[in-house]
Scaffold this active site. Sequence first.
Site, PDB file in Angstrom:
ATOM      1  N   MET A  92     -19.784  10.125  74.136  1.00 55.91           N
ATOM      2  CA  MET A  92     -21.155  10.159  74.642  1.00 55.91           C
ATOM      3  C   MET A  92     -22.021   8.742  74.453  1.00 55.91           C
ATOM      4  SD  MET A  92     -24.106  13.025  74.023  1.00 55.91           S
ATOM      5  CE  MET A  92     -23.153  14.368  74.776  1.00 55.91           C
ATOM      6  N   TYR A 146     -11.256  10.529  70.510  1.00 59.82           N
ATOM      7  CA  TYR A 146     -10.846  12.069  70.560  1.00 59.82           C
ATOM      8  C   TYR A 146      -9.519  12.314  71.368  1.00 59.82           C
ATOM      9  CZ  TYR A 146     -15.912  13.271  69.926  1.00 59.82           C
ATOM     10  OH  TYR A 146     -16.965  13.654  69.133  1.00 59.82           O
ATOM     11  N   LYS A 206     -35.308   1.478  97.021  1.00 62.03           N
ATOM     12  CA  LYS A 206     -35.021   3.004  96.677  1.00 62.03           C
ATOM     13  C   LYS A 206     -34.252   3.189  95.490  1.00 62.03           C
ATOM     14  CE  LYS A 206     -30.801   3.595  99.497  1.00 62.03           C
ATOM     15  NZ  LYS A 206     -30.127   4.306 100.638  1.00 62.03           N
ATOM     16  N   ARG A 259     -25.690  11.947 109.588  1.00 60.31           N
ATOM     17  CA  ARG A 259     -26.396  12.123 108.228  1.00 60.31           C
ATOM     18  C   ARG A 259     -27.850  12.501 108.718  1.00 60.31           C
ATOM     19  NH1 ARG A 259     -26.737   7.637 103.636  1.00 60.31           N
ATOM     20  NH2 ARG A 259     -28.279   6.700 105.108  1.00 60.31           N
TER      21      ARG A 259
END
Length: 389
Positions: free
Chosen positions: A320, A272, A44, A142
């Site tokens: 980023m 930053y 998965k 769950r």
Amino acid sequence: MEARSIVPRRYLNVLVDLSAVAHNTRVVRQAVSRPATAVMAVVKADAYGHGAIDVARAALDAGATWLGVYTTAEALELRRAGLDAPILAWLHNSVESMCLATAAGVDVSVQSARTLAFAVDAGRSAGRPARVHLEVDTGLARGGAALQHSAALLDAAKAAQSQGLIEVVSVWSHLSHGEVPGHHTLDEQAKLLDDAWRRAVDTGLDVRRHLAGSLSALTRPDLHLDMIRTGSALYGLLPYTERHSFDLRPAMRVTSHVALTKWVEAGQGVSYEHDWVAPSALNLALIPVGYADGIPRSLSGRLSVSIRGRRYPVVGRICMDQMIVNCGDEKVEEGEEVVLIGSESDGEPTIHEWALAMNTTPCEVTTYFDRPHVNRQTVPAVGTRPWTG
């Protein structure tokens, strides 16, 4: 020629070692106490970020007999790739999902009256019984039918099977503390599953059972039952002690390169808001990857990389698409390889280091790199057969 064919969209490289996947599969296969016990390779989430099709092929070649996925879409991707092994897809939110799965010969999981109705409709639509695994909640709280509703679900499933609309294959559940050896819930959940299975047999259903995941498959032969499901072990992602005890090998390597180097003076703020300030004159290396590539910004100041076999800390905020490394007095060259996740034996950063720094599981770390723009390549497993499809 399109630009994307010669210029990468991003600069993060993921290398998946399918020989490690095959080795780990064999370790699990050899731990299985009964030859009749099936081994499900759980692929998965695109095989935990490793690439579902390639991993599935390697695992099947190494002794896995089933594949496990989360959704019908994941199962259909495997079928389109020519993989005809039994597949279980265990979460469905529509009758359309189960109809597509049943038409493709994919087993489905049922955990409520609603999903049983989906399976019945799927069997009717396909003109053949939907193959159903009844999930009961034995303590994870769950997925799965609550125990107080499981008897009614079993009766309804038996009635649907008698009409030829479904075939009940198994009763199954999921452990809450599967990676905590000796935890009292393991025996408690095993008993509850056994009770549900016996109720199913008493109703006249000829069904199998499966409960054990990766670590319980390796440490609890009494929980092997008719099938074990291996996910984290397949990728070498079990905790440190267990991983080394069973010789499991991490299958993922993550690299980039040095895009720029520069010398800065003492007192120079970096990245930053200047969260980090150079304590002395030193060399910096710019690495052209960041949180858009799956490197969490929360690891700013808590991550290191390896260049030429030597560790260097990431300093300042991870951006980023860029991050900065403090090379101190060392001079590295632009274009050199940077290892973000690599070999423990070579002293490189590991997935488990990342997980510890993030207070999470290694499985979460590898899924961060399941991104369309990541450059993922595989190293074939030695001795595997060619696949077509």
